[in-house]
Enzyme design. Sequence first.
Site, PDB file in Angstrom:
ATOM      1  N   ARG A  59       3.103   7.256  -5.913  1.00 52.07           N
ATOM      2  CA  ARG A  59       4.113   8.158  -6.421  1.00 52.07           C
ATOM      3  C   ARG A  59       3.908   8.399  -7.911  1.00 52.07           C
ATOM      4  NH1 ARG A  59       9.078   6.469  -7.853  1.00 52.07           N
ATOM      5  NH2 ARG A  59      10.568   8.164  -8.069  1.00 52.07           N
ATOM      6  N   LYS A 123       5.666  -6.449  -6.056  1.00 48.84           N
ATOM      7  CA  LYS A 123       5.472  -5.287  -5.171  1.00 48.84           C
ATOM      8  C   LYS A 123       4.475  -5.602  -4.059  1.00 48.84           C
ATOM      9  CE  LYS A 123       4.235  -0.392  -5.135  1.00 48.84           C
ATOM     10  NZ  LYS A 123       4.343   0.883  -5.858  1.00 48.84           N
ATOM     11  N   ARG A 251      13.546   0.334 -13.023  1.00 49.82           N
ATOM     12  CA  ARG A 251      13.095  -1.054 -12.854  1.00 49.82           C
ATOM     13  C   ARG A 251      14.151  -2.019 -13.377  1.00 49.82           C
ATOM     14  NH1 ARG A 251       7.868  -2.322 -14.800  1.00 49.82           N
ATOM     15  NH2 ARG A 251       7.260  -0.393 -13.842  1.00 49.82           N
TER      16      ARG A 251
HETATM   17  C1  BTN Z   1       3.522   4.054  -4.381  1.00 49.09           C
HETATM   18  O1  BTN Z   1       3.656   2.832  -4.431  1.00 49.09           O
HETATM   19  O2  BTN Z   1       3.678   4.777  -5.376  1.00 49.09           O
HETATM   20  C2  BTN Z   1       3.149   4.682  -3.077  1.00 49.09           C
HETATM   21  C3  BTN Z   1       1.865   4.128  -2.522  1.00 49.09           C
HETATM   22  C4  BTN Z   1       1.471   4.796  -1.217  1.00 49.09           C
HETATM   23  C5  BTN Z   1       0.082   4.400  -0.786  1.00 49.09           C
HETATM   24  C6  BTN Z   1      -0.243   4.914   0.588  1.00 49.09           C
HETATM   25  S1  BTN Z   1      -1.727   4.208   1.211  1.00 49.09           S
HETATM   26  C7  BTN Z   1      -1.732   5.347   2.524  1.00 49.09           C
HETATM   27  C8  BTN Z   1      -1.320   6.675   1.948  1.00 49.09           C
HETATM   28  N1  BTN Z   1      -2.462   7.371   1.389  1.00 49.09           N
HETATM   29  C9  BTN Z   1      -2.372   7.501   0.076  1.00 49.09           C
HETATM   30  O3  BTN Z   1      -3.221   8.039  -0.648  1.00 49.09           O
HETATM   31  N2  BTN Z   1      -1.232   6.970  -0.363  1.00 49.09           N
HETATM   32  C10 BTN Z   1      -0.446   6.419   0.714  1.00 49.09           C
END
Ligand code: BTN
Length: 267
Positions: A59, A123, A251
Amino acid sequence: MVWPSEAIWEAVSASLPGFTVEVLPQIDSTNTDLMRRAKSGQLDPVLLVAERQTAGRGRLGRQWHSDAAGAGAIQSLTFSLGLPLAPQNWSGLSLAVGVSVAQSLHPDLRLKWPNDIWLQDRKLGGILIETGSFGDVRYVVIGVGINMAAREAAGLSTPPAWLAEVQPDMDAGQALQEIAAPLVRAVQTFEAQGFAPFQARFNALDVLAGRAVVCSDGTMGEALGVDATGALLVQTAAGVRKITSAEVSVRPAVAGGLAVALVPRPC
Ligand code: BTN
């Protein structure tokens, strides 16, 4: 690595016609790939799993790193569920997904608004949801990344946790099997009823509730949980402020017993 593709297909396909499960050894990003497919007209429901992503995305423009764990082990379970979806209101979808994923994996897992899965104030995983309109169809791609094995904290904004800490015998395939069918059910419930059925479940898992928080727009206060739309409620000196995921990141003002550097970041 053995993936339970058939078992997942059997558990899901009756409620989701046209559903398929696909596992790739490597791809840039499962989210990117499903959005590419949607743009080329492939709009059927699919669960796409990658054993390795070379350009995983998180994100707010962040990266999702998945290093190799060695010896055929999967360091990070990375998959995306793509499907047409038509809820009346989209707000709270990533929170509903988080509730489902966390409750499928272990009772100790918690959620950090809006889309992080935490274990003991670190996390463990994240969720990235993207949508696009293709003719009459609104297609959603729900990407999930879960740390399976120990990983370095260097370069991460939040110290990492991994599933083996609480589920040492669960491999990535088993974790996916635990997650997949309940996730599809949760998404279908969300489509029919919105976030409201997930509100109490989210609040029961919320790591921020009752804690001092700082938001990337400079807002500080006490987190009060989420409302029926999934907005985070923060008690500030000026009253209760509603924060939506598009606006800011949040946070705890104190994490893991240590004060963190609180530098407001742009959205
Ligand atoms: C975050 O923590 O900001 C979101 C992480 C999301 C990661 C997943 S892995 C599968 C899918 N493909 C990606 O490129 N991102 C999500």
